[in-house]
Design an enzyme around this catalytic site. Structure first.
Site, PDB file in Angstrom:
ATOM      1  N   ASP A   1       0.777  -4.505   8.815  1.00 41.01           N
ATOM      2  CA  ASP A   1      -0.336  -3.601   8.540  1.00 41.01           C
ATOM      3  C   ASP A   1      -1.577  -4.473   8.347  1.00 41.01           C
ATOM      4  OD1 ASP A   1      -2.254  -1.879   7.482  1.00 41.01           O
ATOM      5  OD2 ASP A   1      -0.763  -0.657   6.439  1.00 41.01           O
TER       6      ASP A   1
ATOM      7  N   ARG B   1     -12.106  -4.227  -8.153  1.00 43.25           N
ATOM      8  CA  ARG B   1     -12.029  -4.867  -6.841  1.00 43.25           C
ATOM      9  C   ARG B   1     -13.408  -4.914  -6.185  1.00 43.25           C
ATOM     10  NH1 ARG B   1      -8.543  -2.238  -1.914  1.00 43.25           N
ATOM     11  NH2 ARG B   1     -10.194  -0.695  -2.099  1.00 43.25           N
TER      12      ARG B   1
ATOM     13  N   TYR C   1     -11.756   2.537   9.512  1.00 47.09           N
ATOM     14  CA  TYR C   1     -12.915   2.869   8.655  1.00 47.09           C
ATOM     15  C   TYR C   1     -13.241   1.805   7.615  1.00 47.09           C
ATOM     16  CZ  TYR C   1      -8.943   4.719   5.939  1.00 47.09           C
ATOM     17  OH  TYR C   1      -7.738   4.862   5.314  1.00 47.09           O
ATOM     18  N   LYS C   2     -12.457   0.727   7.570  1.00 42.23           N
ATOM     19  CA  LYS C   2     -12.735  -0.327   6.589  1.00 42.23           C
ATOM     20  C   LYS C   2     -13.687  -1.342   7.237  1.00 42.23           C
ATOM     21  CE  LYS C   2      -8.618   0.742   4.003  1.00 42.23           C
ATOM     22  NZ  LYS C   2      -7.164   0.686   3.976  1.00 42.23           N
TER      23      LYS C   2
ATOM     24  N   PHE D   1       0.852  -1.192   0.000  1.00 45.61           N
ATOM     25  CA  PHE D   1       0.000   0.000   0.000  1.00 45.61           C
ATOM     26  C   PHE D   1       0.891   1.248   0.000  1.00 45.61           C
ATOM     27  CE2 PHE D   1      -2.863   3.197   1.726  1.00 45.61           C
ATOM     28  CZ  PHE D   1      -4.009   2.949   0.996  1.00 45.61           C
TER      29      PHE D   1
HETATM   30  C1  LIG Z   1      -6.366   1.801   3.793  1.00 46.48           C
HETATM   31  C2  LIG Z   1      -4.961   1.515   4.140  1.00 46.48           C
HETATM   32  C3  LIG Z   1      -4.180   2.449   4.825  1.00 46.48           C
HETATM   33  C4  LIG Z   1      -4.763   3.804   5.124  1.00 46.48           C
HETATM   34  O1  LIG Z   1      -3.947   4.649   5.805  1.00 46.48           O
HETATM   35  P1  LIG Z   1      -4.564   6.061   6.288  1.00 46.48           P
HETATM   36  O2  LIG Z   1      -3.488   6.669   7.056  1.00 46.48           O
HETATM   37  O3  LIG Z   1      -5.804   5.757   7.059  1.00 46.48           O
HETATM   38  O4  LIG Z   1      -4.942   6.836   5.078  1.00 46.48           O
HETATM   39  C5  LIG Z   1      -2.904   2.097   5.187  1.00 46.48           C
HETATM   40  N1  LIG Z   1      -2.393   0.878   4.861  1.00 46.48           N
HETATM   41  C6  LIG Z   1      -3.121  -0.032   4.181  1.00 46.48           C
HETATM   42  C7  LIG Z   1      -2.543  -1.352   3.854  1.00 46.48           C
HETATM   43  C8  LIG Z   1      -4.417   0.267   3.788  1.00 46.48           C
HETATM   44  O5  LIG Z   1      -5.117  -0.609   3.096  1.00 46.48           O
END
Ligand SMILES: *Cc1c(COP(=O)(O)O)cnc(C)c1O
Length: 405
Positions: free
Chosen positions: A192, A364, A217-218, A123
């Site tokens: 992560d 996706r 938030y996911k 990511f």
């Molecule tokens: C969604 C996501 C993030 C999001 O990071 P934010 O700081 O909340 O924007 C980070 N790492 C992964 C792997 C994600 O899927």
């Protein structure tokens, strides 16, 4: 297919939970992996926090409503869902900021080693946060494809930073094996969990993970920009030092001392004043996930995604699946590669089937099982088949790129 789907829905042990979410009429929401649906209890809880705790009780609420402990309290609720102890997890800041804190902490715990190892295609924020530290001369970023990670773990690696469920493909890493390999090489590991937490069972302590971060938030349905969470293994709580030494992470914030002294526990990860409205909404989402249980959620999401594939295949839709075909090898999503993925995604959205597009060519679909039905799978597959058959994605309106894809 629709009939079979409805039978499966009748026998679904999670079916009553759909009622607990505000799923918009006419929408099949296959993007709960990006922004989870609104739990019906959230607006009510926020109303209470705003009108009573803030509006009426004002500053007293830091004590009377427990605002000051809310980050820790939510951490203790997330902990069992990710295989952690209650005192190892805290809800705070964003995933990106928590990455910064924990990468820095890990580097300081491995003096003489400078490399943070990750994979290309991780990511973006994970890779960018390493880069930012690299620019300050604090680390050196090394990327190796997943099959070469074990070999890249040499004596220079301080930290292995990986995303457990890949955001594009949904492929899972073997957390236990990679954590073990990193430890053998003398490195620490930071996982992560953004696409894992709240979606599937994770066993951080069973795998002897050192650090972890994840998104609120996911799959935790905490709302847009909800606070994230961070995990520090108990054995590291003493040694781990994070660089954002704000007053809320102080051992005694209200002693107003001139000198910083880190809180002894995971509270040391706090920095500034916590966002109470965001935390209050997150707590509702976390409570719901805990009530349903991550084992049951994962089981249903696997059944949903397999049923979706079956519906596609029965309609003769042939798409290039980039996710693992074995449901045990992927998180709660399916991704397909198509040159016209963007336009197809837009055409589906116009039909009320909300999935998402990931640059450059990934379509996706996330399967957040708390509020999805098998019927939704059959219908989404029908829409996708029709969009492809009719070629309606070729309309100019579906090719305009919006700012957020
Ligand atoms: C969604 C996501 C993030 C999001 O990071 P934010 O700081 O909340 O924007 C980070 N790492 C992964 C792997 C994600 O899927």
């Amino acid at each position: 297919m629709l009939e079979r789907a409805r039978c499966l829905d009748v026998g679904d042990p999670l079916k009553e939970f759909r009622e607990r979410f505000d799923v918009p009429e006419g929408v099949i929401y296959l993007d709960g992996n990006s922004l989870g649906c609104l739990p019906k209890a959230t607006p009510e809880r926020l109303e209470q926090v705003v009108r009573e705790e803030w509006g009426r009780d004002l500053i007293r609420s830091w004590n009377s409503a427990g605002w000051i402990d809310l980050s820790s309290k939510i951490g203790t609720k997330i902990a069992p869902l990710i295989g952690a102890r209650a005192d190892e997890v805290i809800a705070c800041d964003s995933t990106s900021i928590n990455l910064f804190k924990l990468i820095s902490a890990a580097l300081a715990m491995r003096p003489g080693r400078k490399v943070v190892l990750s994979e290309p295609g991780n990511f973006p924020t994970d890779l960018y946060m390493i880069e930012g530290l690299e620019r300050q001369g604090l680390t050196e970023r090394r990327l190796a494809p997943r099959e070469a990670l074990a070999d890249a773990l040499d004596g220079d690696v301080a930290l292995l930073l990986l995303t457990h469920t890949h955001y594009k493909t949904g492929e899972l890493f073997d957390m236990a094996a990679l954590t073990h390999a990193a430890h053998e090489a003398g490195a620490l590991v930071l996982w992560d969990l953004s696409h894992s937490g709240g979606a599937l069972p994770v066993d951080l302590n069973g795998c002897e993970a050192d650090f972890a971060v994840g998104c609120g938030y996911k799959y935790f349905n905490g709302g847009p920009g909800a606070p994230a969470y961070a995990f520090v293994a108990e054995r590291h709580l003493k040694a781990a030092r994070q660089p954002l030494t704000g007053w809320m992470g102080h051992a005694a914030p209200f002693a107003f001392s001139d000198d910083y002294k880190a809180a002894p526990g995971v509270e040391k990860l706090l920095c500034g004043t916590p966002p109470i409205l965001g935390l209050a909404a997150l707590e509702v989402g976390v409570d719901l996930v805990a009530e349903i249980g991550v084992d049951r959620l994962y089981e249903k999401s696997q059944a949903l995604s397999e049923f979706f594939r079956q519906c596609l295949s029965e309609r003769g839709v042939v798409l290039d699946l980039v996710s693992p075909t074995d449901p045990d090898a992927r998180g709660s999503q399916l991704s397909f590669r198509h040159d016209e993925a963007y336009a197809i995604c837009q055409a589906l959205i116009a039909r009320g089937v909300i999935g998402d597009f990931r640059d450059p060519d990934i379509l996706r679909f996330g399967f957040a099982p708390a509020y999805l039905r098998f019927e939704d799978m059959a219908e989404a597959a029908r829409h996708l088949a029709e969009v492809l058959e009719t070629g309606e994605w070729q309309c100019a309106e579906f090719r305009q790129r919006a700012a957020v894809t």
